[in-house]
Design a protein around this motif. Structure first.
Motif, PDB file in Angstrom:
ATOM      1  N   ASN A  15     -60.958 -54.173 -37.203  1.00  0.00           N
ATOM      2  CA  ASN A  15     -59.407 -54.009 -36.157  1.00  0.00           C
ATOM      3  C   ASN A  15     -58.924 -55.292 -35.726  1.00  0.00           C
ATOM      4  O   ASN A  15     -57.624 -55.250 -36.173  1.00  0.00           O
ATOM      5  N   VAL A  16     -59.410 -56.434 -35.673  1.00  0.00           N
ATOM      6  CA  VAL A  16     -59.215 -57.677 -35.509  1.00  0.00           C
ATOM      7  C   VAL A  16     -58.568 -57.751 -36.015  1.00  0.00           C
ATOM      8  O   VAL A  16     -57.326 -58.629 -35.853  1.00  0.00           O
ATOM      9  N   LEU A  17     -58.279 -58.417 -37.177  1.00  0.00           N
ATOM     10  CA  LEU A  17     -57.515 -58.715 -38.556  1.00  0.00           C
ATOM     11  C   LEU A  17     -56.847 -57.982 -38.816  1.00  0.00           C
ATOM     12  O   LEU A  17     -55.825 -58.458 -38.835  1.00  0.00           O
ATOM     13  N   ILE A  18     -56.769 -56.739 -38.520  1.00  0.00           N
ATOM     14  CA  ILE A  18     -55.291 -55.840 -38.841  1.00  0.00           C
ATOM     15  C   ILE A  18     -54.665 -55.969 -37.414  1.00  0.00           C
ATOM     16  O   ILE A  18     -53.493 -56.130 -37.721  1.00  0.00           O
ATOM     17  N   GLN A  19     -55.267 -57.128 -36.331  1.00  0.00           N
ATOM     18  CA  GLN A  19     -53.770 -57.078 -35.799  1.00  0.00           C
ATOM     19  C   GLN A  19     -53.332 -58.450 -35.577  1.00  0.00           C
ATOM     20  O   GLN A  19     -52.211 -58.543 -35.723  1.00  0.00           O
ATOM     21  N   MET A  20     -54.136 -58.895 -36.502  1.00  0.00           N
ATOM     22  CA  MET A  20     -53.963 -60.501 -37.001  1.00  0.00           C
ATOM     23  C   MET A  20     -52.913 -60.660 -37.829  1.00  0.00           C
ATOM     24  O   MET A  20     -52.118 -61.393 -37.770  1.00  0.00           O
ATOM     25  N   GLN A  21     -53.002 -59.052 -38.806  1.00  0.00           N
ATOM     26  CA  GLN A  21     -52.258 -59.477 -40.028  1.00  0.00           C
ATOM     27  C   GLN A  21     -51.247 -58.517 -39.289  1.00  0.00           C
ATOM     28  O   GLN A  21     -49.830 -59.663 -39.186  1.00  0.00           O
ATOM     29  N   GLU A  22     -50.658 -58.146 -38.542  1.00  0.00           N
ATOM     30  CA  GLU A  22     -49.634 -57.848 -37.502  1.00  0.00           C
ATOM     31  C   GLU A  22     -49.303 -58.373 -36.986  1.00  0.00           C
ATOM     32  O   GLU A  22     -47.410 -58.548 -37.080  1.00  0.00           O
ATOM     33  N   GLU A  23     -49.903 -58.637 -36.043  1.00  0.00           N
ATOM     34  CA  GLU A  23     -49.141 -60.378 -35.355  1.00  0.00           C
ATOM     35  C   GLU A  23     -48.027 -60.874 -36.050  1.00  0.00           C
ATOM     36  O   GLU A  23     -47.243 -61.685 -35.859  1.00  0.00           O
ATOM     37  N   LYS A  24     -48.864 -61.657 -37.152  1.00  0.00           N
ATOM     38  CA  LYS A  24     -48.334 -62.181 -37.739  1.00  0.00           C
ATOM     39  C   LYS A  24     -47.029 -62.138 -38.957  1.00  0.00           C
ATOM     40  O   LYS A  24     -46.122 -62.651 -39.209  1.00  0.00           O
ATOM     41  N   ARG A  25     -47.019 -60.692 -39.444  1.00  0.00           N
ATOM     42  CA  ARG A  25     -46.531 -60.064 -39.808  1.00  0.00           C
ATOM     43  C   ARG A  25     -44.582 -60.573 -38.374  1.00  0.00           C
ATOM     44  O   ARG A  25     -43.532 -60.535 -39.611  1.00  0.00           O
ATOM     45  N   LEU A  26     -45.101 -59.586 -37.550  1.00  0.00           N
ATOM     46  CA  LEU A  26     -44.580 -59.896 -36.427  1.00  0.00           C
ATOM     47  C   LEU A  26     -43.607 -61.290 -36.122  1.00  0.00           C
ATOM     48  O   LEU A  26     -41.798 -61.594 -36.329  1.00  0.00           O
ATOM     49  N   SER A  27     -44.416 -62.497 -35.910  1.00  0.00           N
ATOM     50  CA  SER A  27     -43.837 -63.375 -35.804  1.00  0.00           C
ATOM     51  C   SER A  27     -42.658 -64.337 -37.240  1.00  0.00           C
ATOM     52  O   SER A  27     -41.811 -64.873 -37.128  1.00  0.00           O
ATOM     53  N   GLU A  28     -43.244 -63.514 -38.166  1.00  0.00           N
ATOM     54  CA  GLU A  28     -42.379 -64.072 -39.875  1.00  0.00           C
ATOM     55  C   GLU A  28     -41.452 -63.373 -39.345  1.00  0.00           C
ATOM     56  O   GLU A  28     -39.979 -64.402 -39.678  1.00  0.00           O
ATOM     57  N   LEU A  29     -41.247 -62.433 -39.022  1.00  0.00           N
ATOM     58  CA  LEU A  29     -39.546 -61.288 -39.068  1.00  0.00           C
ATOM     59  C   LEU A  29     -38.889 -62.474 -37.831  1.00  0.00           C
ATOM     60  O   LEU A  29     -37.898 -61.978 -37.556  1.00  0.00           O
TER      61      LEU A  29
END
Length: 154
Positions: free
Chosen positions: A140-154
């Motif tokens: 879950n932490v990894l998935i949250q990291m990926q989501e935060e990274k994706r949102l920051s790239e947008l």
């Protein structure tokens, strides 16, 4: 051997093969990225030497070399981002494999008759359940990291 046990075992093998194939694909891509990094590094070194050594070159030529150097830096940054994503995917695959193994162990304990379970079995079942929850939380932490990274790239 009941049909449902065979079905579960087959599905576990299928998911293991899928994880293995994904891991191989990720490993190949990481190797490709490493080769591309080396190529970009060599091109960058050549361009830097040209820029430093050719002070008397036309301004247009120096601008072109500078633009090429900036393009290489941008390309390298994109590859670093992709490499980072792949490393997260590798961690996720490891956790997924660990979760699958723990799930199978837990099922074996849970399928045992309650009257046949020893206190050691119950303790082992609780420990496996605890480990399973930890693995799920890590995923879950990894998935949250990926989501935060994706949102920051947008």
């Amino acid at each position: 051997y009941p049909t449902w046990k065979r079905t579960l075992a087959r599905r576990a093998r299928e998911s293991q093969v899928k994880r293995f194939c994904r891991a191989q694909a990720i490993q190949r891509r990481l190797e490709e990225i490493e080769v591309t990094f080396r190529e970009l590094e060599q091109q960058g070194i050549k361009l830097e030497k040209l820029l430093r050594d050719e002070n008397e070159s036309p301004a247009g030529q120096q601008t072109q070399w500078t633009n090429q150097l900036l393009y290489l830096v941008q390309k390298k940054n994109n590859l670093m981002t992709e490499e980072s994503d792949l490393m997260i995917a590798v961690q996720e695959l490891k956790l997924e494999e660990q979760q699958c193994q723990l799930d199978q162990k837990l099922r074996s304990y849970m399928n045992k008759e309650e009257t046949l379970k020893t206190p050691e079995d119950e303790k082992a079942e609780q420990e496996i359940l605890k480990q399973l929850v930890e693995v799920v939380n890590k995923r879950n932490v990894l998935i949250q990291m990926q989501e935060e990274k994706r949102l920051s790239e947008l």
